[in-house]
Design a protein around this motif. Structure first.
Motif, PDB file in Angstrom:
ATOM      1  N   ILE A  59      31.842   6.955 -11.319  1.00 47.72           N
ATOM      2  CA  ILE A  59      31.284   5.832 -10.568  1.00 47.72           C
ATOM      3  C   ILE A  59      32.337   5.174  -9.670  1.00 47.72           C
ATOM      4  N   PHE A  60      33.497   4.922 -10.252  1.00 50.78           N
ATOM      5  CA  PHE A  60      34.493   4.121  -9.526  1.00 50.78           C
ATOM      6  C   PHE A  60      35.565   4.968  -8.837  1.00 50.78           C
ATOM      7  N   ALA A 106      30.226 -14.518   1.041  1.00 47.50           N
ATOM      8  CA  ALA A 106      30.885 -13.821  -0.066  1.00 47.50           C
ATOM      9  C   ALA A 106      30.098 -12.561  -0.434  1.00 47.50           C
ATOM     10  N   GLN A 164      30.260  -9.694   2.441  1.00 48.24           N
ATOM     11  CA  GLN A 164      31.521  -9.016   2.741  1.00 48.24           C
ATOM     12  C   GLN A 164      31.904  -7.995   1.663  1.00 48.24           C
ATOM     13  N   VAL A 165      31.156  -8.004   0.551  1.00 50.07           N
ATOM     14  CA  VAL A 165      31.543  -7.128  -0.551  1.00 50.07           C
ATOM     15  C   VAL A 165      31.551  -5.637  -0.192  1.00 50.07           C
ATOM     16  N   PHE A 171      40.778   4.126  -8.681  1.00 53.67           N
ATOM     17  CA  PHE A 171      40.444   2.725  -8.922  1.00 53.67           C
ATOM     18  C   PHE A 171      40.638   2.381 -10.395  1.00 53.67           C
ATOM     19  N   ILE A 187      29.901   4.160  -5.828  1.00 50.94           N
ATOM     20  CA  ILE A 187      29.986   2.793  -5.309  1.00 50.94           C
ATOM     21  C   ILE A 187      30.604   2.812  -3.923  1.00 50.94           C
ATOM     22  N   ARG A 198      45.883  -5.263  -5.933  1.00 50.62           N
ATOM     23  CA  ARG A 198      44.801  -5.353  -4.948  1.00 50.62           C
ATOM     24  C   ARG A 198      43.490  -5.847  -5.562  1.00 50.62           C
ATOM     25  N   ASP A 203      37.212  -0.740   0.685  1.00 48.58           N
ATOM     26  CA  ASP A 203      38.663  -0.778   0.748  1.00 48.58           C
ATOM     27  C   ASP A 203      39.291  -0.455  -0.613  1.00 48.58           C
ATOM     28  N   LEU A 204      38.665  -0.981  -1.710  1.00 48.68           N
ATOM     29  CA  LEU A 204      39.267  -0.833  -3.035  1.00 48.68           C
ATOM     30  C   LEU A 204      39.043   0.552  -3.623  1.00 48.68           C
ATOM     31  N   LEU A 205      37.859   1.107  -3.370  1.00 52.56           N
ATOM     32  CA  LEU A 205      37.513   2.376  -3.999  1.00 52.56           C
ATOM     33  C   LEU A 205      37.676   3.506  -2.996  1.00 52.56           C
ATOM     34  N   SER A 264      37.746 -13.007  -2.403  1.00 56.78           N
ATOM     35  CA  SER A 264      36.482 -12.651  -1.783  1.00 56.78           C
ATOM     36  C   SER A 264      35.300 -12.495  -2.709  1.00 56.78           C
ATOM     37  N   ILE A 265      35.487 -12.649  -3.982  1.00 52.11           N
ATOM     38  CA  ILE A 265      34.344 -12.385  -4.840  1.00 52.11           C
ATOM     39  C   ILE A 265      33.620 -13.679  -5.183  1.00 52.11           C
ATOM     40  N   GLU A 308      27.500  -7.325  -6.669  1.00 51.82           N
ATOM     41  CA  GLU A 308      27.014  -7.493  -5.307  1.00 51.82           C
ATOM     42  C   GLU A 308      26.530  -6.169  -4.719  1.00 51.82           C
ATOM     43  N   PRO A 337      34.960  -6.689 -10.158  1.00 53.37           N
ATOM     44  CA  PRO A 337      34.663  -7.345  -8.886  1.00 53.37           C
ATOM     45  C   PRO A 337      33.868  -6.448  -7.940  1.00 53.37           C
ATOM     46  N   GLY A 338      32.835  -7.005  -7.374  1.00 53.55           N
ATOM     47  CA  GLY A 338      32.098  -6.293  -6.346  1.00 53.55           C
ATOM     48  C   GLY A 338      30.904  -5.498  -6.845  1.00 53.55           C
ATOM     49  N   VAL A 339      30.946  -5.059  -8.109  1.00 54.43           N
ATOM     50  CA  VAL A 339      29.873  -4.187  -8.600  1.00 54.43           C
ATOM     51  C   VAL A 339      28.524  -4.898  -8.534  1.00 54.43           C
ATOM     52  N   VAL A 357      34.918  -4.958   1.022  1.00 56.61           N
ATOM     53  CA  VAL A 357      35.916  -5.056  -0.039  1.00 56.61           C
ATOM     54  C   VAL A 357      35.876  -3.796  -0.897  1.00 56.61           C
TER      55      VAL A 357
END
Lengths: 315, 373
Positions: free
Chosen positions: B202-203, A146, A149-150, B207, A163, B109, A156-158, B117-118, A117, A113-115, A153
């Motif tokens: 990368i991540f 959508a 906003q990535v 994550f 990235i 999460r 927040d996730l990473l 959101s995706i 975008e 997810p998100g990559v 997101v």
């Protein structure tokens, strides 16, 4: 002032409900910017069906290609953007090739997810470094939200890595004073409803983004005097709608309706407290002749007039 | 096939097309016509902008079907708007082997990011709900209003991104170094080792750890996902399903309609034809305003400002000429759409109705145009 900001902006993000003429407006803004001598690129986002051949006379590829002096067009396709992004993120070429050859890795990156975008927006950011103005033809309303906003997101996730870093850079880019969202709207009730929701959504998911400039496309300027309107209604009430006289009255009411709808749209949009730029409707711009490319030129002219700015382009 | 056949012989009608063509109104009008013909109909929208609610004059409605009261109607008209976040939670609950697995996934999460959101996951969720609704047997006919074209194709590309994300192959590959019994690192040789190092770079490793947890929880769910998506595809291709391409006579919309006809053909989806909405109509002869309305206008306008009749008549003539020019252009554009249609496909058209279509009487008029066209 914010309208002037639109033509002086580095990054213009064009969205709106489907069918409002987003792509035409994006092409027109690009043309106007280029005619003022600024190096400009009009960007489509990974679209399967491009609108640009009709609008700017060329099928966009990943690499920007010229369509007019100072004006390029391109399509940010995911596969190309990924390759470019990996090359930037990973300094060793051999390793990039290795990754791209591994189908599972590509699937993984595509599916995470998100990559997708981030990589696509990252390409937009790169273009911003190379051009004076980048005009992005974003997807329609909900999908534009959508996409935009990535960065938040991902931020927040990473917690680290390229990235995460790119997400931070994208948030900064979206928050720059010369980044301008622009929402295209039509003088129709349902379109105005969706536009109000879209503006609210943008403010919610991307709070750093400047408030959007509203572009009312196909606006019908008031032309009927009040007495003419009254007389038209009286005539319409007594003629047989199926007769030739009824048809004439219907043609008059068609235009009166467009004018009324425009006035209503302007009133409702004024609740956002944002200036509204009006693009006159096609019939009023001198007929329906000419293809989409002619319309883009007319839109660019109309916008130049609205902004009272000189252009160096052909009439 | 007539308009009536479309509504009476099918169990699922899917309206596709670009934005701004009145697709939602067409879907609602088709649903209303079928209900008036005695069927129990659900109109389902996956549109986040709540256009269907607007069209039906409702403030808003959610994931539950709402009955629309239609006077003198032998059938029933219901409407539902998909709430993707709600649907995805239902789905996880259903395909999870136990409540604990479902909890683990719903609390992750990464899952929350996908669910809420995706881009793209909404489209996938739409097919999920559609399948539920169609296979429930509650409805004689389901009419689906899809999102605008560039994304409507994502919606056809089931199993979609979420299912790709949980692809067994990717999961196995990704989880290999996390398998406890083998010990981290032993499998990491050559390319894999390098790639993992890079993914970590990368991540970020935090994550990746989170992702592995998500995958581990999701692992058992993949077969469920795949079976569902195969069933959804089978439903699209079923005899009881008909796609209709809705367009307006604008150049952009006509291009999109042609594109869509080709895509549906390429994917082997049953397409019943094209509905051209929002056409401007004119009569055969250019009318002479003075001859037709001169005396009437002067008679009706005696109390108004001087020359109002004259200036209005001139405006009516100009408006009529513009309308004629526009109608002729629309005609040419729609001919292009008809040329792109295949054998057995039908062409329906409906005029632009005065005012906006968002009440039952107007939807009824729109439906009658479609039925008779």
């Amino acid at each position: 002032m914010s309208i002037q900001g639109l033509v002086d902006a580095r990054l213009v993000l064009v969205t709106g409900k489907g069918g409002t003429g987003k792509s035409s407006v994006a092409a027109a803004l690009g043309r106007l910017s280029a005619e003022r001598g600024r190096r400009t690129v009009v960007v489509e986002i990974d679209v399967m069906q491009t609108s640009m051949p009709g609008l700017l006379g060329r099928t966009p590829e990943y690499a920007p290609r010229p369509v007019a002096p100072h004006l390029d067009v391109c399509n940010v396709t995911w596969a190309h953007a990924l390759e470019e992004w990996l090359e930037q993120a990973i300094p060793v070429q051999r390793v990039v090739k290795l990754i791209l050859r591994n189908r599972l890795v590509e699937l993984f990156l595509d599916a995470t997810p998100g990559v997708r975008e981030i990589v696509i927006l990252s390409r937009v950011a790169t273009l911003c470094e190379r051009y004076d103005q980048v005009v992005v033809d974003l997807p329609a309303s909900g999908h534009a939200i959508a996409l935009l906003q990535v960065p938040w997101v991902a931020d927040d996730l990473l917690h680290d890595g390229p990235i995460h870093q790119r997400a931070g850079e994208l948030i900064a880019l979206l928050g720059r004073p010369d980044t301008r969202p622009c929402v295209v709207v039509l003088p129709e009730e349902l379109v105005v409803n969706e536009t109000l929701e879209l503006c609210e959504g943008l403010a919610r998911v991307a709070p750093v983004l400047a408030p959007p400039v509203l572009l009312l496309n196909q606006a019908a300027a008031p032309s009927l005097a009040e007495d003419e309107r009254v007389l038209l209604e009286r005539i319409a009430a007594v003629v047989d709608p199926a007769s030739a006289a009824g048809e004439l009255a219907a043609a008059g009411r068609w235009e009166a309706d467009l004018e009324r709808a425009t006035a209503q749209a302007l009133e409702r949009l004024s609740t956002l407290g944002r200036p509204v730029v009006q693009f006159p409707r096609l019939g009023a711009l001198g007929g329906f002749q000419g293809g989409p490319e002619a319309v883009v030129r007319q839109l660019a002219r109309a916008l130049a007039r609205e902004l009272a700015i000189p252009t160096g382009g052909e009439p | 096939m007539t308009g009536a056949d479309l509504l009476l012989d099918h169990k699922l009608v899917i309206c596709v097309g670009s934005g701004g063509v009145g697709k939602t109104s067409v879907a609602a009008a088709l649903g209303l016509q079928a209900a008036l013909a005695g069927r129990k109909v659900l109109v389902l929208t996956i549109d986040p902008a709540r256009r269907l609610a607007n069209s039906l004059g409702l403030p808003r409605f959610g994931n539950e079907a709402v009955r629309i009261e239609v006077p003198d109607c032998p059938g029933e008209l219901w409407a539902m708007m998909l709430d993707p976040a709600h649907t995805i939670r239902d789905l996880i609950g259903r395909v999870s082997p136990d409540a604990a697995t479902a909890e683990r996934i719903l609390g992750n999460r990464i899952f929350l990011a996908i669910a809420d959101s995706i881009a793209g996951s909404q489209d996938y969720m739409a097919t999920e709900k559609l399948y539920d609704v169609v296979s429930s047997g509650t409805w004689d006919l389901v009419v689906l209003d899809t999102p605008p074209v560039k994304n409507a194709l994502d919606f056809l590309d089931a199993p979609g991104r979420l299912a790709r994300f949980t692809d067994q192959q990717i999961m196995k590959w990704f989880l290999a170094p996390y398998e406890k019994e083998r010990g981290f690192g032993r499998l990491l040789l050559g390319t894999s080792a390098l790639v993992f190092k890079l993914l970590g770079y990368i991540f970020g490793h935090a994550f990746l750890d989170e992702l592995s947890e998500f995958f581990q929880a999701f692992r058992g769910l993949y077969d469920g996902f795949r079976q569902r998506s195969e069933a959804v595809i089978a439903m699209f291709r079923h005899r009881g399903t008909a796609f209709v391409v809705v367009c307006a006579p604008t150049s952009a919309s006509v291009e999109t309609a042609r594109f869509f006809l080709g895509e549906l053909r390429g994917r082997g989806m049953p397409c019943a034809g094209v509905i051209a909405n929002l056409r401007h109509r004119v009569g055969p002869f250019e009318p002479d305003p003075e001859a037709l309305l001169g005396a009437l206008a002067r008679g009706l306008g005696q109390d108004l400002a001087p020359h109002t009749a004259e200036t209005l008549l001139a405006r009516l003539g100009a408006a009529d000429r513009r309308l004629r020019e526009l109608a002729a252009l629309e005609e040419r554009r729609l001919t292009q759409v008809q040329q792109a249609m295949g054998g057995g496909q039908r062409f329906w058209s409906a005029p632009r109705l005065e005012g906006e279509v968002h009440d039952l009487p107007t939807l009824r008029r729109l439906g009658e145009h479609l039925r008779s066209a």
